[in-house]
Each structure stands twice: as C-alpha cells, then as structure tokens.
Design a protein around this motif. Structure first.
Motif, PDB file in Angstrom:
ATOM      1  N   SER A   2       0.837  -1.189   0.000  1.00 20.32           N
ATOM      2  CA  SER A   2       0.000   0.000   0.000  1.00 20.32           C
ATOM      3  C   SER A   2       0.877   1.246   0.000  1.00 20.32           C
ATOM      4  CB  SER A   2      -0.911   0.002   1.232  1.00 20.32           C
ATOM      5  OG  SER A   2      -0.150   0.287   2.394  1.00 20.32           O
ATOM      6  N   ASP A   3       0.240   2.412  -0.115  1.00 21.32           N
ATOM      7  CA  ASP A   3       0.994   3.666  -0.133  1.00 21.32           C
ATOM      8  C   ASP A   3       1.812   3.859   1.142  1.00 21.32           C
ATOM      9  OD1 ASP A   3       0.003   4.220  -2.616  1.00 21.32           O
ATOM     10  OD2 ASP A   3      -1.514   5.646  -1.922  1.00 21.32           O
ATOM     11  N   LEU A   4       1.267   3.408   2.273  1.00 20.02           N
ATOM     12  CA  LEU A   4       1.986   3.577   3.529  1.00 20.02           C
ATOM     13  C   LEU A   4       3.024   2.484   3.755  1.00 20.02           C
ATOM     14  CD1 LEU A   4      -0.850   4.725   5.953  1.00 20.02           C
ATOM     15  CD2 LEU A   4       0.928   6.113   4.889  1.00 20.02           C
ATOM     16  N   LEU A  82       4.932  -0.082   7.706  1.00 18.06           N
ATOM     17  CA  LEU A  82       4.208   1.164   7.513  1.00 18.06           C
ATOM     18  C   LEU A  82       5.171   2.329   7.718  1.00 18.06           C
ATOM     19  CD1 LEU A  82       0.911   0.410   9.493  1.00 18.06           C
ATOM     20  CD2 LEU A  82       1.162   0.615   7.012  1.00 18.06           C
ATOM     21  N   ASP A  83       5.260   3.216   6.745  1.00 17.78           N
ATOM     22  CA  ASP A  83       6.123   4.408   6.841  1.00 17.78           C
ATOM     23  C   ASP A  83       7.519   4.041   7.367  1.00 17.78           C
ATOM     24  OD1 ASP A  83       6.557   7.108   6.444  1.00 17.78           O
ATOM     25  OD2 ASP A  83       5.673   7.718   8.356  1.00 17.78           O
ATOM     26  N   VAL A 146       2.003 -13.865  11.454  1.00 20.06           N
ATOM     27  CA  VAL A 146       0.700 -14.163  12.041  1.00 20.06           C
ATOM     28  C   VAL A 146       0.341 -13.196  13.167  1.00 20.06           C
ATOM     29  CG1 VAL A 146       0.716 -16.585  11.376  1.00 20.06           C
ATOM     30  CG2 VAL A 146       1.683 -15.920  13.579  1.00 20.06           C
ATOM     31  N   LEU A 147       1.315 -12.486  13.700  1.00 19.89           N
ATOM     32  CA  LEU A 147       1.020 -11.551  14.780  1.00 19.89           C
ATOM     33  C   LEU A 147       0.599 -10.166  14.285  1.00 19.89           C
ATOM     34  CD1 LEU A 147       3.592  -9.434  15.052  1.00 19.89           C
ATOM     35  CD2 LEU A 147       4.655 -11.414  16.032  1.00 19.89           C
ATOM     36  N   THR A 148       0.610  -9.933  12.980  1.00 17.18           N
ATOM     37  CA  THR A 148       0.262  -8.616  12.436  1.00 17.18           C
ATOM     38  C   THR A 148      -1.058  -8.068  12.989  1.00 17.18           C
ATOM     39  OG1 THR A 148       1.593  -8.939  10.461  1.00 17.18           O
ATOM     40  CG2 THR A 148      -0.154  -7.295  10.303  1.00 17.18           C
ATOM     41  N   PRO A 149      -2.121  -8.876  13.094  1.00  9.82           N
ATOM     42  CA  PRO A 149      -3.371  -8.319  13.634  1.00  9.82           C
ATOM     43  C   PRO A 149      -3.238  -7.770  15.061  1.00  9.82           C
ATOM     44  CG  PRO A 149      -3.777 -10.431  12.580  1.00  9.82           C
ATOM     45  CD  PRO A 149      -2.284 -10.253  12.643  1.00  9.82           C
ATOM     46  N   ALA A 154      -6.407  -3.494  11.118  1.00 14.48           N
ATOM     47  CA  ALA A 154      -6.559  -4.084   9.782  1.00 14.48           C
ATOM     48  C   ALA A 154      -6.565  -3.048   8.676  1.00 14.48           C
ATOM     49  CB  ALA A 154      -7.826  -4.928   9.717  1.00 14.48           C
ATOM     50  N   ASP A 155      -7.017  -1.829   8.935  1.00 16.02           N
ATOM     51  CA  ASP A 155      -7.091  -0.800   7.896  1.00 16.02           C
ATOM     52  C   ASP A 155      -5.841   0.058   7.822  1.00 16.02           C
ATOM     53  OD1 ASP A 155      -7.513   0.490  10.286  1.00 16.02           O
ATOM     54  OD2 ASP A 155      -9.184   1.724   9.559  1.00 16.02           O
ATOM     55  N   GLU A 156      -4.793  -0.302   8.533  1.00  9.78           N
ATOM     56  CA  GLU A 156      -3.539   0.464   8.469  1.00  9.78           C
ATOM     57  C   GLU A 156      -2.609  -0.158   7.443  1.00  9.78           C
ATOM     58  OE1 GLU A 156      -2.198   2.433  12.358  1.00  9.78           O
ATOM     59  OE2 GLU A 156      -2.834   0.410  12.905  1.00  9.78           O
TER      60      GLU A 156
END
Length: 156
Positions: A2-4, A82-83, A146-149, A154-156
C-alpha cells in the motif's frame, strides 16, 4: 504494498558487527513490528562502496568512509513496514551518537559520527537505489507474520 507500506535498506555497519551488537539491533526492528524480508552478511567491496556513497566519492572524507565500510563484514537487511523509512530513521537517532537521544540505537550504543553502527536509506528513491546494490529481487521473502493483527489495525 500500500501507499503507507514501504521497504528500506538497513546496514549494520562494521562497528556493529565487531562489537557483537547484531542481535540486539535486529531485535529492536522486530520488536517494533517491522518485517525483515531479506538479510545477509557480506563484505562491502570498494566498488559497492562507491555505488552506495556515490554522492560522497569526490569529498575529502570519502577515503576514510570507504576504508571503514570495507573494513569488516556488514549485515544488510531489507525491512518492510508502515512508513518504514521514517520509522527506522527515528529509531536510529541523530547521525552522531553524541547527539542522538537516549532510547535510539545511536543514542544507546554510539559515541561517534562515522562509527554510528547503522545506515538506513533516507528516502524512497534512495531505498530503491540502495536495495539494488545489496539484493537481487529473488532474495526478498515477502510474508505476513501471524502476529500482524496484534501489531496494527486491519485498515492500516
């Protein structure tokens, strides 16, 4: 991505390897929730150094920079997140360990401007260019832990 979501290059420089700080430094990136998608130990050649530090080759300090970066093995990592470019640079702290805030990698482990343990790309274009110096596309192992959540919404 994604962009981020971004990918950046991180190098654990010869002083990090020689001081046996590799594990502690890698652990900081992992604890932050960043994904290491490629990693290897290697010796930087003078040719690689000239590509990596192209903007500095003609400067008077370049010979000592090249001598340092080629003096011992490094660990090169491609890190996604992210970023991630800003996040990693904030984690490193100011270039000089003497000026870096406590809690940053350089603030906690360095007291030098040149022997500052870690390099990280300073922008998206630099990351693309630098990653190509150290990795072939086939070396990236993109995955979703698997720990990402439990690390971000979820929307990041």
């Amino acid at each position: 991505m994604s962009d981020l979501m971004q990918r950046t290059l991180v190098l654990l420089k010869p002083d990090a390897v020689q001081r046996r700080l590799m594990g502690q430094l890698i652990a900081r990136f992992e604890a932050k929730g960043l994904n290491i998608v490629a990693m290897k130990m290697l010796k930087v050649t003078p040719e690689m150094a000239k590509k990596h530090y192209a903007e500095h080759v003609e400067k008077p300090f370049y010979p000592s920079l090249e001598s340092f970066i080629t003096s011992a093995p490094i660990v090169a990592m491609a890190i996604d997140g992210l970023d991630v470019i800003k996040v990693v640079r904030d984690m490193l702290g100011a270039t000089s360990g003497l000026n870096a805030a406590a809690g940053t990698i350089r603030g906690d482990f360095s007291s030098s401007r040149q022997m500052n343990l870690v390099h990280a790309s300073d922008g998206a274009e630099a990351a693309k260019r630098e990653l190509k110096i150290y990795f072939d596309d086939s070396e990236f192992c993109r995955y979703e832990p698997v720990l990402t959540p439990f690390m971000r919404a979820a929307d990041e």
